[in-house]
Design a protein around this motif. Sequence first.
Motif, PDB file in Angstrom:
ATOM      1  N   ASP A 187       0.836  -1.212   0.000  1.00  0.00           N
ATOM      2  CA  ASP A 187       0.000   0.000   0.000  1.00  0.00           C
ATOM      3  C   ASP A 187       0.865   1.254   0.000  1.00  0.00           C
ATOM      4  O   ASP A 187       0.522   2.264  -0.607  1.00  0.00           O
ATOM      5  CB  ASP A 187      -0.934   0.027   1.219  1.00  0.00           C
ATOM      6  CG  ASP A 187      -1.996  -1.051   1.129  1.00  0.00           C
ATOM      7  OD1 ASP A 187      -2.245  -1.524  -0.005  1.00  0.00           O
ATOM      8  OD2 ASP A 187      -2.557  -1.434   2.173  1.00  0.00           O
TER       9      ASP A 187
ATOM     10  N   SER B 290       0.950   4.110  -2.749  1.00  0.00           N
ATOM     11  CA  SER B 290       0.731   5.505  -2.364  1.00  0.00           C
ATOM     12  C   SER B 290       1.817   6.413  -2.947  1.00  0.00           C
ATOM     13  O   SER B 290       1.532   7.480  -3.499  1.00  0.00           O
ATOM     14  CB  SER B 290       0.701   5.611  -0.831  1.00  0.00           C
ATOM     15  OG  SER B 290       0.573   6.950  -0.447  1.00  0.00           O
TER      16      SER B 290
ATOM     17  N   VAL C 189       0.045   6.622   4.271  1.00  0.00           N
ATOM     18  CA  VAL C 189       0.156   5.172   4.539  1.00  0.00           C
ATOM     19  C   VAL C 189       1.326   4.923   5.494  1.00  0.00           C
ATOM     20  O   VAL C 189       1.212   4.132   6.449  1.00  0.00           O
ATOM     21  CB  VAL C 189       0.335   4.374   3.229  1.00  0.00           C
ATOM     22  CG1 VAL C 189       0.519   2.890   3.532  1.00  0.00           C
ATOM     23  CG2 VAL C 189      -0.844   4.601   2.296  1.00  0.00           C
TER      24      VAL C 189
END
Length: 382
Positions: free
Chosen positions: A158, A162, A212
Amino acid sequence: MSFADYQFEIYLDGLNGRVSDFPMDYATLESRAAEALPPSLHSYIAGGAGDEATQRRNAEVFAQWGLVPRMLVGAAQRDLSVTVWGQTFPSPIFLAPVGVVGLVTHDHHGDVAVARSAAATGVPAVFSTLMEDPLEEVIGHAGSTPSFFQLYTPTDRDLAASLVERAGRAGYRGIVVTLDTWVPGWRPRDLSTGNFPQLRGHVLANYTSDPVFTKLAGSEPVVPTWARIFGNPLTWDDLTWLRSLTDLPLILKGISHPDDARRAIDGGVDGIYCSNHGGRQANGGLGSLELLPEVVEACDGQVPVLFDSGVRSGSDVVTALGLGATMVGIGRPYVYGLAVGGVAGVTHVVRMLLAEADLLMAVNGYPDVAAVRANLRRSERF
Ligand code: FNR
């Protein structure tokens, strides 16, 4: 206006009693940077892996190649422009990603200084994940010159998504994924002073500005969180996922074997970046230039081939183009320019390299890169 004109500017200044304060050759540039930089930062930049044999070899192997002059060509204009991924650049050089440029200027906004020089010269920069200022801030200083973002793929998918998404939103024109640095190589100069900038909290702005990453860190301090997620030992199975992260051109950095180049192209990448990280990662290797021709052959014109490692002069730039590189990356030389003279220092280094390249093409009768390729010979002396 040609790149060669820089020489006349310098001589004209001389006529008017102004002598440039900037070095005109790499050896002087290197020693002036060594005086200007704090010792630990200098050794981080100048050093490489092991006894640095590969690092030296990167630069030395350029001498294996020589250009044969052609006369009565009248190459009054040279075309050094290059079109890649739908964009035309005035010259075939770019600034390679260097993670500590942020620290090289006194104000610790070295990434911004590099962007300003890119704006001034039209020479694009690839900005590292490891920046002192967030990627959104830095690109704002590059003017109309396209910028590229280099990804160190973290273990957290993730977070990778990002960073790539942020780069796309901010206007970066391509994503360069560096494959050879999921773990740092054995670097005696840094080991002997126990100095690794990131572990001292430097150049982590792209992480600390990332939602994140902030979530991942929670109440844990930044550095241990960063150290935990930094390096992802990717495999070919990850390529589909990497490809799915962006519609921007995806370029793999660190490719040195023709089979790897072919497999990457089959996996849908848009560019191959042949480099051994300037000999900072694995000692005991060949010079990257020695590997370039096979990589170029494997790419077979399907995607552009970027190259760096050991480029120190305009003639090195031309030699790499002659061996098939589409664009040639400048590493340590521009970082030393930054150390010696900030934005103006980087701009000087870029203009010096391009002037030398352009002039040698003029003198040798090469109107374009095709002529370089037709007249490059391997020397039997080396
Ligand atoms: C690098 N390089 C690099 N590469 C990358 O993909 N991301 C990064 O953050 C860095 N950081 C970095 C720091 C320093 C101090 C150096 C010298 C290099 C490697 C760089 O992009 C390039 O491959 C080399 O600099 C090329 O070698 P020469 O020509 O500088 O010797």
